[in-house]
Every structure is written in structure tokens, then in C-alpha cells.
Design a protein around this motif. Structure first.
Motif, PDB file in Angstrom:
ATOM      1  N   GLU A  76       0.835  -1.216   0.000  1.00 46.74           N
ATOM      2  CA  GLU A  76       0.000   0.000   0.000  1.00 46.74           C
ATOM      3  C   GLU A  76       0.863   1.257   0.000  1.00 46.74           C
ATOM      4  O   GLU A  76       0.614   2.192  -0.758  1.00 46.74           O
ATOM      5  CB  GLU A  76      -0.856   0.048   1.271  1.00 46.74           C
ATOM      6  N   LEU A  77       1.884   1.261   0.858  1.00 43.11           N
ATOM      7  CA  LEU A  77       2.715   2.469   0.979  1.00 43.11           C
ATOM      8  C   LEU A  77       3.485   2.751  -0.306  1.00 43.11           C
ATOM      9  O   LEU A  77       3.669   3.901  -0.695  1.00 43.11           O
ATOM     10  CB  LEU A  77       3.714   2.309   2.146  1.00 43.11           C
ATOM     11  N   ALA A  78       3.954   1.666  -0.953  1.00 44.39           N
ATOM     12  CA  ALA A  78       4.783   1.851  -2.155  1.00 44.39           C
ATOM     13  C   ALA A  78       3.929   1.983  -3.408  1.00 44.39           C
ATOM     14  O   ALA A  78       4.397   2.495  -4.429  1.00 44.39           O
ATOM     15  CB  ALA A  78       5.746   0.679  -2.316  1.00 44.39           C
ATOM     16  N   GLY A  79       2.677   1.502  -3.337  1.00 41.68           N
ATOM     17  CA  GLY A  79       1.849   1.471  -4.547  1.00 41.68           C
ATOM     18  C   GLY A  79       2.411   0.506  -5.575  1.00 41.68           C
ATOM     19  O   GLY A  79       2.210   0.677  -6.781  1.00 41.68           O
ATOM     20  N   ARG A  80       3.122  -0.519  -5.088  1.00 38.83           N
ATOM     21  CA  ARG A  80       3.694  -1.517  -6.002  1.00 38.83           C
ATOM     22  C   ARG A  80       3.577  -2.899  -5.372  1.00 38.83           C
ATOM     23  O   ARG A  80       3.414  -3.032  -4.161  1.00 38.83           O
ATOM     24  CB  ARG A  80       5.177  -1.204  -6.266  1.00 38.83           C
ATOM     25  N   ASN A  81       3.734  -3.925  -6.178  1.00 35.95           N
ATOM     26  CA  ASN A  81       3.558  -5.281  -5.667  1.00 35.95           C
ATOM     27  C   ASN A  81       4.852  -5.853  -5.078  1.00 35.95           C
ATOM     28  O   ASN A  81       5.949  -5.440  -5.444  1.00 35.95           O
ATOM     29  CB  ASN A  81       3.054  -6.196  -6.789  1.00 35.95           C
ATOM     30  N   ILE A  82       4.678  -6.802  -4.159  1.00 41.27           N
ATOM     31  CA  ILE A  82       5.780  -7.646  -3.683  1.00 41.27           C
ATOM     32  C   ILE A  82       5.300  -9.080  -3.875  1.00 41.27           C
ATOM     33  O   ILE A  82       4.159  -9.389  -3.529  1.00 41.27           O
ATOM     34  CB  ILE A  82       6.039  -7.443  -2.179  1.00 41.27           C
ATOM     35  N   VAL A  83       6.144  -9.929  -4.418  1.00 41.54           N
ATOM     36  CA  VAL A  83       5.775 -11.348  -4.509  1.00 41.54           C
ATOM     37  C   VAL A  83       6.175 -11.990  -3.178  1.00 41.54           C
ATOM     38  O   VAL A  83       7.338 -11.905  -2.776  1.00 41.54           O
ATOM     39  CB  VAL A  83       6.516 -12.028  -5.680  1.00 41.54           C
ATOM     40  N   PHE A  84       5.185 -12.575  -2.492  1.00 42.44           N
ATOM     41  CA  PHE A  84       5.468 -13.161  -1.175  1.00 42.44           C
ATOM     42  C   PHE A  84       5.436 -14.683  -1.227  1.00 42.44           C
ATOM     43  O   PHE A  84       4.478 -15.266  -1.731  1.00 42.44           O
ATOM     44  CB  PHE A  84       4.441 -12.667  -0.144  1.00 42.44           C
ATOM     45  N   HIS A  85       6.505 -15.320  -0.717  1.00 45.81           N
ATOM     46  CA  HIS A  85       6.553 -16.784  -0.635  1.00 45.81           C
ATOM     47  C   HIS A  85       6.622 -17.171   0.839  1.00 45.81           C
ATOM     48  O   HIS A  85       7.601 -16.825   1.512  1.00 45.81           O
ATOM     49  CB  HIS A  85       7.824 -17.340  -1.304  1.00 45.81           C
ATOM     50  N   LYS A  86       5.588 -17.859   1.318  1.00 45.12           N
ATOM     51  CA  LYS A  86       5.678 -18.351   2.707  1.00 45.12           C
ATOM     52  C   LYS A  86       6.505 -19.636   2.685  1.00 45.12           C
ATOM     53  O   LYS A  86       5.984 -20.733   2.453  1.00 45.12           O
ATOM     54  CB  LYS A  86       4.283 -18.600   3.289  1.00 45.12           C
ATOM     55  N   VAL A  87       7.793 -19.471   2.871  1.00 50.13           N
ATOM     56  CA  VAL A  87       8.734 -20.597   2.761  1.00 50.13           C
ATOM     57  C   VAL A  87       9.722 -20.498   3.925  1.00 50.13           C
ATOM     58  O   VAL A  87      10.133 -19.405   4.312  1.00 50.13           O
ATOM     59  CB  VAL A  87       9.492 -20.531   1.401  1.00 50.13           C
ATOM     60  N   ASP A  88      10.068 -21.659   4.465  1.00 53.48           N
ATOM     61  CA  ASP A  88      11.074 -21.728   5.523  1.00 53.48           C
ATOM     62  C   ASP A  88      12.431 -21.999   4.879  1.00 53.48           C
ATOM     63  O   ASP A  88      12.526 -22.849   3.980  1.00 53.48           O
ATOM     64  CB  ASP A  88      10.676 -22.881   6.464  1.00 53.48           C
ATOM     65  N   LEU A  89      13.469 -21.324   5.337  1.00 58.07           N
ATOM     66  CA  LEU A  89      14.799 -21.563   4.754  1.00 58.07           C
ATOM     67  C   LEU A  89      15.285 -22.981   5.005  1.00 58.07           C
ATOM     68  O   LEU A  89      16.220 -23.457   4.362  1.00 58.07           O
ATOM     69  CB  LEU A  89      15.826 -20.568   5.307  1.00 58.07           C
ATOM     70  N   LEU A  90      14.660 -23.652   5.972  1.00 54.38           N
ATOM     71  CA  LEU A  90      15.061 -25.040   6.220  1.00 54.38           C
ATOM     72  C   LEU A  90      14.407 -26.001   5.216  1.00 54.38           C
ATOM     73  O   LEU A  90      14.765 -27.168   5.158  1.00 54.38           O
ATOM     74  CB  LEU A  90      14.704 -25.441   7.656  1.00 54.38           C
ATOM     75  N   ASP A  91      13.465 -25.482   4.435  1.00 49.31           N
ATOM     76  CA  ASP A  91      12.754 -26.285   3.439  1.00 49.31           C
ATOM     77  C   ASP A  91      13.460 -26.144   2.087  1.00 49.31           C
ATOM     78  O   ASP A  91      13.182 -25.234   1.305  1.00 49.31           O
ATOM     79  CB  ASP A  91      11.291 -25.792   3.379  1.00 49.31           C
ATOM     80  N   LYS A  92      14.377 -27.088   1.811  1.00 49.78           N
ATOM     81  CA  LYS A  92      15.220 -26.978   0.610  1.00 49.78           C
ATOM     82  C   LYS A  92      14.393 -27.027  -0.671  1.00 49.78           C
ATOM     83  O   LYS A  92      14.712 -26.347  -1.642  1.00 49.78           O
ATOM     84  CB  LYS A  92      16.237 -28.117   0.572  1.00 49.78           C
ATOM     85  N   ILE A  93      13.332 -27.842  -0.634  1.00 55.43           N
ATOM     86  CA  ILE A  93      12.528 -27.981  -1.860  1.00 55.43           C
ATOM     87  C   ILE A  93      11.772 -26.680  -2.145  1.00 55.43           C
ATOM     88  O   ILE A  93      11.758 -26.175  -3.277  1.00 55.43           O
ATOM     89  CB  ILE A  93      11.559 -29.187  -1.743  1.00 55.43           C
ATOM     90  N   GLY A  94      11.199 -26.107  -1.079  1.00 57.20           N
ATOM     91  CA  GLY A  94      10.478 -24.839  -1.235  1.00 57.20           C
ATOM     92  C   GLY A  94      11.405 -23.744  -1.747  1.00 57.20           C
ATOM     93  O   GLY A  94      11.052 -22.936  -2.607  1.00 57.20           O
ATOM     94  N   LEU A  95      12.609 -23.738  -1.212  1.00 53.68           N
ATOM     95  CA  LEU A  95      13.610 -22.729  -1.597  1.00 53.68           C
ATOM     96  C   LEU A  95      13.984 -22.900  -3.074  1.00 53.68           C
ATOM     97  O   LEU A  95      14.077 -21.922  -3.839  1.00 53.68           O
ATOM     98  CB  LEU A  95      14.835 -22.967  -0.715  1.00 53.68           C
ATOM     99  N   ASP A  96      14.172 -24.145  -3.455  1.00 48.35           N
ATOM    100  CA  ASP A  96      14.529 -24.443  -4.843  1.00 48.35           C
ATOM    101  C   ASP A  96      13.439 -23.961  -5.793  1.00 48.35           C
ATOM    102  O   ASP A  96      13.722 -23.409  -6.859  1.00 48.35           O
ATOM    103  CB  ASP A  96      14.768 -25.952  -4.996  1.00 48.35           C
ATOM    104  N   LYS A  97      12.187 -24.136  -5.372  1.00 49.06           N
ATOM    105  CA  LYS A  97      11.058 -23.705  -6.229  1.00 49.06           C
ATOM    106  C   LYS A  97      11.094 -22.198  -6.432  1.00 49.06           C
ATOM    107  O   LYS A  97      10.849 -21.708  -7.530  1.00 49.06           O
ATOM    108  CB  LYS A  97       9.725 -24.084  -5.571  1.00 49.06           C
ATOM    109  N   VAL A  98      11.398 -21.452  -5.354  1.00 44.35           N
ATOM    110  CA  VAL A  98      11.442 -19.982  -5.478  1.00 44.35           C
ATOM    111  C   VAL A  98      12.531 -19.595  -6.475  1.00 44.35           C
ATOM    112  O   VAL A  98      12.300 -18.804  -7.401  1.00 44.35           O
ATOM    113  CB  VAL A  98      11.714 -19.323  -4.106  1.00 44.35           C
ATOM    114  N   PHE A  99      13.725 -20.145  -6.304  1.00 41.46           N
ATOM    115  CA  PHE A  99      14.832 -19.783  -7.200  1.00 41.46           C
ATOM    116  C   PHE A  99      14.567 -20.257  -8.630  1.00 41.46           C
ATOM    117  O   PHE A  99      14.929 -19.587  -9.585  1.00 41.46           O
ATOM    118  CB  PHE A  99      16.157 -20.353  -6.671  1.00 41.46           C
ATOM    119  N   GLY A 100      13.897 -21.430  -8.733  1.00 42.51           N
ATOM    120  CA  GLY A 100      13.626 -21.979 -10.065  1.00 42.51           C
ATOM    121  C   GLY A 100      12.569 -21.190 -10.825  1.00 42.51           C
ATOM    122  O   GLY A 100      12.547 -21.182 -12.054  1.00 42.51           O
ATOM    123  N   SER A 101      11.683 -20.498 -10.063  1.00 44.63           N
ATOM    124  CA  SER A 101      10.553 -19.850 -10.745  1.00 44.63           C
ATOM    125  C   SER A 101      10.797 -18.372 -11.010  1.00 44.63           C
ATOM    126  O   SER A 101      10.004 -17.726 -11.678  1.00 44.63           O
ATOM    127  CB  SER A 101       9.279 -20.005  -9.902  1.00 44.63           C
TER     128      SER A 101
END
Ligand code: NAD
Ligand code: UFG
Length: 336
Positions: A46-71
């Protein structure tokens, strides 16, 4: 440029996301929300008037992390995610080593795999331990006195080794002193769960009537009024330091270590009186014994950051107190 901010929903992370968006960067956030709420992201958008892509991912979750970097195409990482409570780290050291150190190892592995080699890391003045004198320069001996501080030093060393093995990495290790304050809109700020252990959020909750009295931990230190002296730095100045550090990474390669502080220390009693002035409220306090592990005085020599980044803190104590008060008064229950 697309910046991945780990821990971006947290206190310093959310303020940094806003300044990154304001500076024209695209921002993605990874956070497991263990110490934050997604509401902070909504407000930053709201403050920036721009989007942020949010990923609810734990850094201990290697697969979730890989998906973020892969996408996504990520150009650089700002790494805030970590646990940060000193006393909790003494009680649960394995949790701290696991979360902070293993989380960083997973992050670095994903970065390596996807050829992302620019990182700004949140270190802390806690790596200096009990400084033999003040102000503290980056060359001071490193001697953290608790597990939390040792995770920070370990991560600094891991990142140096990563650079030694591959000189294409660009790494900024930012050692913050005592971040305080909130965005001047009053929409985002510090929202610790439970009873705060840090001075500013504690005072703010006393001022708003959520806590009765502040305990001042010792008035027999060798300081001007006997209470502990720290280098409180406005969180927006800290956030802007990250934007400058990113710009530097784009220009110069290697590992750089920088203090983020103001160079000026204030005692606990000075903070109380500045907060009373800003809020118009009386802060009842009582002097109690020293808190174990506290040092008398710690403040930065911030001249290296000024030289290397062209950055210095420009918001003073009164502004910090006014901004904390605006945030606390308009959000008495934080983001809830
Ligand atoms: P914060 O707790 O508000 O933010 C940290 C964020 O990281 C939180 O949103 C939390 O949910 C997230 N997180 C924690 N572990 C995670 C994991 N495994 N995976 C994904 N997300 C995870 O803290 P802050 O005050 O904003 O601090 C940010 C960083 O700066 C931390 O690394 C902290 O150690 C460092 N630091 C803070 C201070 C300070 O006084 N606030 C001082 C020096 C250094
Ligand atoms: N203090 C009180 N009463 C309180 C809380 C704090 O008197 O209820 C005093 C402390 O004794 C100290 C000063 O206020 O003199 C500041 O204490 P904080 O807990 O706010 O901050 P610290 O300097 O102890 O530590 C903080 C972070 C650490 C970080 C360090 C340096 O908690 O994680 O700054 O960046 F490592």
C-alpha cells in the motif's frame, strides 16, 4: 533488478522492502512468518503502490527454496531471516544454530545452483562482544558472548569462505547496532510477540498502557548517568543502508564489512526522557540489577560506511521516538 529478501516480513525487512520498491527495485520475499505477519507485506504494498511477490517458505525447506529460485530470475539476495533473541538463544542453542546457520547454508546452496552471487547479510554489533573501548570499528576483535552472536559470526565466516572459493561472489556483511523507530507513516513498525526484551518496544508498550513499568537494568555502569549506553539507529536509515550496499555490490566485487550505526550513544535514562517528550506520556520506571551479558557502552564508528557507501544515518533520536510512538499509538496491538 529483482531482489529476494529473506525475512522480509519482519521488522527491518519490511522497512527495507519499502525502500527497495521506492528505489525502483522489484522485490520478492521469503518468510516463514515465525516472528512476523503477512499484514506487514500488505501495508508495504500500500505504501509503495507496487507489488511484492510473497513466498511463505522456511529456509530449512530446501525444496520450497529451490522452487522460489527456479521460478524467478533473482539478481541479488538480502538475507534478514533468522532468530534474534539473545536469551532464547542461550536456552535453545540448537534451535538457533539450526535455524540461522543451516538456513543460511540452504540459501547459499540454492544461490550457487541458480548462479545468484550477490548477497547482503544482516550481521550484528553483537559479534564484537564486550568492546574494550568505544567507538567500535570494523577491525575490533570478534568475540560474541552468546549463541545468537555466534551464529552471526559463523555465517560471516561461511560467507567469507564462499567468496574465497569463488571470487565471483559479492558479499556485504552489515553489522547493525541498535535499530529502532518505525516508518513515518505509522503503518509499519516493530511488533515483537510476547513481552519485548529490547528497550524501545518495551518503552512503547509502557507508554501505550500495555505494560506498567520499565525495569532499567543497572545504574552503576561507568557511563554519564550509570545506565547502559547504545547506538540507536533509525530503522529507515538501516533500510537505506541496504539499498546503498546493493548499489555497491553492483559496482565492486569482494567481501565488505560495514558497521551501520550513528556514532552517537544514548543512555537508557536519555531514551526514557526523549520518549516522554515525543509521546507526552510519563514512563514509570524502576532501577533493578544489571541484566546478565549486558555491556556498559557500545556505539559505532560509522565512518567506513560513509566512505564506502556514501551513506550515513540522518534521523535523530527525537524522530525515532516520534515514529515509534506514532506506530504504537495507532497500532496498539501491532499487526493483529
Ligand atoms: P524479525 O524477527 O522482525 O525478522 C526476521 C524475519 O525472519 C521474521 O519475519 C521471521 O519470521 C523470519 N524468519 C526467521 N527464521 C526463518 C526461516 N528459517 N525461514 C524463513 N523466515 C524466517 O527481526 P529483525 O529485527 O527484522 O532482524 C532482521 C535481521 O537483522 C535478523 O537476522 C537479526 O538477527 C538482525 N539484527 C537485528 C537487530 C535488531 O536489534 N533488530 C540487530 C542486529 C541484527
Ligand atoms: N534495557 C533496560 N530495560 C529493558 C530493556 C533494555 O534497561 O527492559 C537496557 C539494556 O540494559 C541496554 C539498553 O537498554 O543497556 C539496550 O538494550 P536492548 O535489549 O534494546 O539492546 P541490546 O544492546 O542489549 O541488544 C540489541 C539486540 C542484540 C544486538 C545488539 C547489537 O537485542 O540482538 O542490540 O546490535 F546484537
Amino acid at each position: 533488478m529483482n531482489i529476494l529478501v529473506t525475512g522480509g516480513a519482519g521488522y527491518i525487512g519490511s522497512h527495507t522492502c519499502l525502500e527497495l520498491l521506492n528505489a525502483g527495485y522489484d522485490v520478492e520475499v521469503i518468510d516463514n512468518l515465525s516472528n512476523s505477519r503477512e499484514e506487514s507485506m500488505i501495508r508495504v504494498r500500500e505504501l509503495a503502490g507496487r507489488n511484492i511477490v510473497f513466498h511463505k517458505v522456511d529456509l530449512l525447506d530446501k525444496i520450497g527454496l529451490d522452487k522460489v529460485f527456479g521460478s524467478s530470475q533473482i539478481d541479488a539476495v538480502i538475507h534478514f531471516a533468522g532468530l534474534k533473541a539473545v536469551s532464547e538463544s542461550v536456552e535453545f542453542p540448537l534451535l538457533y544454530y539450526q535455524n540461522n546457520v543451516s538456513g543460511t547454508l540452504n540459501l547459499c546452496e540454492a544461490m550457487k545452483k541458480y548462479n545468484v552471487k550477490n548477497i547482503v547479510f544482516s550481521s550484528s554489533a553483537t559479534v564484537y562482544g564486550d568492546p574494550h573501548t568505544v567507538p567500535v570499528t570494523e577491525e575490533f576483535p570478534l568475540n560474541p558472548t552468546n549463541p545468537y552472536g555466534r551464529t552471526k559470526l559463523m555465517i560471516e565466516n561461511i560467507l567469507r569462505d564462499v567468496y574465497n572459493a569463488d571470487n565471483d561472489w559479492n558479499i556485504s556483511l552489515l553489522r547493525y547496532f541498535n535499530p529502532a523507530g518505525a516508518h513515518q507513516s505509522g503503518r509499519i513498525g516493530e511488533d515483537p510477540g510476547g513481552v519485548p526484551s529490547n528497550l524501545f518496544p518495551y518503552i512503547a508498550r509502557v507508554a501505550v498502557g500495555k505494560l506498567n513499568v520499565l525495569s532499567v537494568f543497572g545504574n552503576d555502569y561507568n557511563t554519564t548517568d550509570g545506565t547502559g549506553v547504545r547506538d540507536y539507529i533509525h530503522v529507515v536509515d538501516v533500510a537505506l543502508g541496504h539499498v546503498k550496499a546493493l548499489e555497491k555490490l553492483e559496482r565492486v566485487s569482494g567481501v565488505i564489512v560495514l558497521n551501520l550505526g550513528t556514532g552517537r550513544g544514548y543512555s537508557v535514562l536519555e531514551i526514557i526522557s526523549a520518549f516522554e517528550k515525543a509521546s507526552g506520556r510519563k514512563i514509570p520506571y524502576k532501577i533493578v540489577g544489571r541484566r546478565s551479558g549486558d555491556v556498559a557502552s557500545s556505539y559505532a564508528d560509522p565512518s567506513k560506511a560513509e566512505r564506502e557507501l556514501g551513506w550515513s544515518a540522518c534521523r535523530g533520536l527525537d524522530e525515532m521516538c516520534e515514529d515509534v510512538w506514532r506506530w504504537q499509538a495507532s497500532n496498539p496491538n501491532g499487526y493483529e
